[in-house]
Design a protein around this motif. Structure first.
Motif, PDB file in Angstrom:
ATOM      1  N   GLY A  20       8.159  26.119  18.238  1.00 27.65           N
ATOM      2  CA  GLY A  20       9.372  25.328  18.132  1.00 27.65           C
ATOM      3  C   GLY A  20       9.698  24.968  16.687  1.00 27.65           C
ATOM      4  O   GLY A  20       9.089  25.492  15.747  1.00 27.65           O
ATOM      5  N   ILE A  21      10.637  24.056  16.511  1.00 28.46           N
ATOM      6  CA  ILE A  21      11.117  23.664  15.185  1.00 28.46           C
ATOM      7  C   ILE A  21      10.542  22.305  14.827  1.00 28.46           C
ATOM      8  O   ILE A  21      10.683  21.334  15.588  1.00 28.46           O
ATOM      9  N   ARG A  22       9.919  22.220  13.680  1.00 30.27           N
ATOM     10  CA  ARG A  22       9.350  20.957  13.213  1.00 30.27           C
ATOM     11  C   ARG A  22      10.441  19.953  12.882  1.00 30.27           C
ATOM     12  O   ARG A  22      11.554  20.327  12.510  1.00 30.27           O
ATOM     13  N   ALA A  23      10.101  18.680  12.987  1.00 30.61           N
ATOM     14  CA  ALA A  23      11.025  17.619  12.592  1.00 30.61           C
ATOM     15  C   ALA A  23      10.926  17.383  11.092  1.00 30.61           C
ATOM     16  O   ALA A  23       9.842  17.437  10.515  1.00 30.61           O
ATOM     17  N   VAL A  24      12.045  17.149  10.447  1.00 34.66           N
ATOM     18  CA  VAL A  24      12.093  16.801   9.032  1.00 34.66           C
ATOM     19  C   VAL A  24      12.685  15.401   8.909  1.00 34.66           C
ATOM     20  O   VAL A  24      13.165  14.820   9.880  1.00 34.66           O
ATOM     21  N   SER A  25      12.666  14.852   7.712  1.00 37.22           N
ATOM     22  CA  SER A  25      13.202  13.490   7.520  1.00 37.22           C
ATOM     23  C   SER A  25      14.010  13.439   6.237  1.00 37.22           C
ATOM     24  O   SER A  25      13.501  13.087   5.185  1.00 37.22           O
ATOM     25  N   ARG A 107      34.438  21.878   9.314  1.00 35.12           N
ATOM     26  CA  ARG A 107      33.572  22.228   8.190  1.00 35.12           C
ATOM     27  C   ARG A 107      32.944  20.966   7.601  1.00 35.12           C
ATOM     28  O   ARG A 107      33.610  19.951   7.415  1.00 35.12           O
ATOM     29  N   GLY A 108      31.680  21.044   7.307  1.00 31.36           N
ATOM     30  CA  GLY A 108      30.957  19.907   6.751  1.00 31.36           C
ATOM     31  C   GLY A 108      30.381  18.979   7.806  1.00 31.36           C
ATOM     32  O   GLY A 108      29.717  18.004   7.455  1.00 31.36           O
ATOM     33  N   TRP A 109      30.569  19.273   9.085  1.00 30.54           N
ATOM     34  CA  TRP A 109      29.994  18.461  10.160  1.00 30.54           C
ATOM     35  C   TRP A 109      28.606  18.983  10.503  1.00 30.54           C
ATOM     36  O   TRP A 109      28.262  20.134  10.219  1.00 30.54           O
ATOM     37  N   GLU A 110      27.811  18.130  11.122  1.00 30.81           N
ATOM     38  CA  GLU A 110      26.448  18.494  11.481  1.00 30.81           C
ATOM     39  C   GLU A 110      25.999  17.678  12.683  1.00 30.81           C
ATOM     40  O   GLU A 110      26.579  16.626  12.991  1.00 30.81           O
ATOM     41  N   VAL A 111      24.967  18.154  13.338  1.00 32.95           N
ATOM     42  CA  VAL A 111      24.350  17.458  14.465  1.00 32.95           C
ATOM     43  C   VAL A 111      22.870  17.272  14.133  1.00 32.95           C
ATOM     44  O   VAL A 111      22.216  18.203  13.634  1.00 32.95           O
ATOM     45  N   PHE A 112      22.350  16.082  14.394  1.00 34.26           N
ATOM     46  CA  PHE A 112      20.954  15.769  14.109  1.00 34.26           C
ATOM     47  C   PHE A 112      20.251  15.405  15.411  1.00 34.26           C
ATOM     48  O   PHE A 112      20.658  14.473  16.105  1.00 34.26           O
ATOM     49  N   VAL A 113      19.210  16.154  15.730  1.00 34.85           N
ATOM     50  CA  VAL A 113      18.386  15.884  16.915  1.00 34.85           C
ATOM     51  C   VAL A 113      17.167  15.089  16.445  1.00 34.85           C
ATOM     52  O   VAL A 113      16.342  15.630  15.690  1.00 34.85           O
ATOM     53  N   PRO A 114      17.013  13.824  16.829  1.00 30.49           N
ATOM     54  CA  PRO A 114      15.950  12.970  16.250  1.00 30.49           C
ATOM     55  C   PRO A 114      14.565  13.202  16.845  1.00 30.49           C
ATOM     56  O   PRO A 114      13.883  12.271  17.252  1.00 30.49           O
ATOM     57  N   ARG A 115      14.156  14.451  16.882  1.00 27.64           N
ATOM     58  CA  ARG A 115      12.820  14.817  17.375  1.00 27.64           C
ATOM     59  C   ARG A 115      12.609  16.302  17.091  1.00 27.64           C
ATOM     60  O   ARG A 115      13.556  17.026  16.769  1.00 27.64           O
ATOM     61  N   PRO A 116      11.381  16.799  17.219  1.00 29.29           N
ATOM     62  CA  PRO A 116      11.189  18.251  17.103  1.00 29.29           C
ATOM     63  C   PRO A 116      11.844  18.979  18.270  1.00 29.29           C
ATOM     64  O   PRO A 116      12.077  18.396  19.335  1.00 29.29           O
ATOM     65  N   VAL A 117      12.123  20.256  18.084  1.00 24.87           N
ATOM     66  CA  VAL A 117      12.650  21.100  19.154  1.00 24.87           C
ATOM     67  C   VAL A 117      11.496  21.928  19.712  1.00 24.87           C
ATOM     68  O   VAL A 117      10.807  22.629  18.962  1.00 24.87           O
TER      69      VAL A 117
END
Length: 262
Positions: A20-25, A107-117
Motif C-alpha cells: 500500500g501507500i505510506r502516510a506522509v505529513s 486545477r490546483g485542487w487536491e484530496v488528502f486521505v488522513p491515513r495510509p492506503v
C-alpha cells in the motif's frame, strides 16, 4: 466506491503493490496521510500534478496509482493554498469527487486521505506520460517565474541559470564572497553591513573569521544580522561565534541565537 489517483516515483511501485501507500505529513497540521486527486473524465486534469511533482526529483519517473475508497471515507478536499490555513473541507470521499468534478477549473485542487492506503485498496498501478500538467502553478506558462528565496527550489534543474538570468532584488543570487567582504571592510554603516550580511545568509558556508569582528559592532542590529547570516552555515567555527553572541548584552541578539538553536 470513489476512485482517486496518487502520483509517485516508479521505484516505489513494487512496494505499493505489496504493502500500500505510506502516510506522509506535509502541510496538514501534523496529520499523516496520502495526497491524491479524483479520476475525472479529463485525463489531463486527472494527472495535472505530474509535472509539478516531477520538479522535486523522481526515481525512474512517476507512475499513477489508482485507488478505491469507500464513499463515506473521511478526507480533506480543497485548493493547495488552503492547506497552510487548514481551510480544506472535511467530507466523505464521494462528496470530494462530486465537489471537484463540479468545478469550472479544478486545477490546483487536491484530496488528502488522513491515513495510509492499504494494498487491498490499490486498483492498479500504471505508467503515464511525463509531460502532463502544469508547473509552478496553473496558468504559470508565459509569466515570469519568481526567483525569491521562498519560491526557488534548491538543487532544481536549471535553477542556478534561472536565478542568474532573473535575479531577485532581495534574494539573489548573492554577490561573490570576495565582493561582500570588500563592502564590509570599506564601511561602518549599519545599513550597508546588514545588507552584506543578508547576502551572506543566502550561502551554505562562509568566511567566519573575516566576519567575527562584527560580533563587537556597536550597533546591535548588525550583531543580530550576523546571527541570522551564519545560522545555517556548516562552517565549523560557527558554533564558537554563536556561543559568543549568546552572551550579547542586547536582548534581541540573545533571542536570535536562542531561536536559531531551537
Amino acid at each position: 466506491m470513489a476512485m482517486f489517483v496518487h502520483l509517485t516515483s516508479s521505484a516505489d511501485a513494487p512496494r505499493i503493490r505489496r504493502s500500500g501507500i505510506r502516510a506522509v505529513s506535509h502541510g496538514q497540521g501534523g496529520l499523516r496521510g496520502v495526497y491524491c486527486f479524483p479520476v475525472l473524465p479529463s485525463y489531463t486534469l486527472t494527472h495535472q500534478w505530474l509535472r509539478e511533482l516531477a520538479r522535486f526529483g523522481t526515481r525512474g519517473g512517476l507512475v499513477a496509482v489508482h485507488l478505491r475508497l469507500d464513499d463515506h471515507e473521511p478526507v480533506r478536499v480543497g485548493r493547495y493554498p488552503d492547506r497552510a490555513r487548514e481551510a480544506q473541507a472535511r467530507v466523505g470521499a464521494a462528496e470530494a469527487v462530486r465537489r471537484v468534478a463540479a468545478l469550472e477549473d479544478p486545477r490546483g485542487w487536491e484530496v488528502f486521505v488522513p491515513r495510509p492506503v492499504r494494498a487491498a485498496e490499490i486498483h492498479r498501478v500504471r505508467a503515464v506520460p511525463q509531460t502532463v500538467g502544469w508547473r509552478y502553478r496553473p496558468d504559470a506558462h508565459g509569466t515570469r517565474p519568481c526567483t525569491c528565496f521562498g519560491c526557488a527550489v534548491r538543487g532544481e534543474y536549471g535553477g542556478r541559470r534561472l536565478r542568474e538570468r532573473l535575479p531577485h532584488p532581495l534574494d539573489g543570487p548573492p554577490p561573490p564572497p570576495r565582493e561582500l567582504l570588500t563592502r564590509i571592510s570599506g564601511t561602518d554603516d549599519p545599513a550597508a553591513l546588514r545588507e552584506a550580511l543578508h547576502w551572506f545568509g543566502m550561502r551554505r558556508r562562509g568566511p567566519v573569521p573575516e566576519l567575527a569582528h562584527l560580533a563587537a559592532h556597536p550597533d546591535p542590529t548588525v550583531r543580530e544580522a550576523l546571527v541570522w547570516a551564519v545560522a545555517r552555515w556548516s562552517t565549523p567555527s560557527v558554533t564558537d561565534l554563536l556561543d559568543r553572541l549568546a552572551d550579547d548584552p542586547d536582548d534581541d541578539v540573545r533571542e536570535a541565537v536562542a531561536e536559531v538553536r531551537s
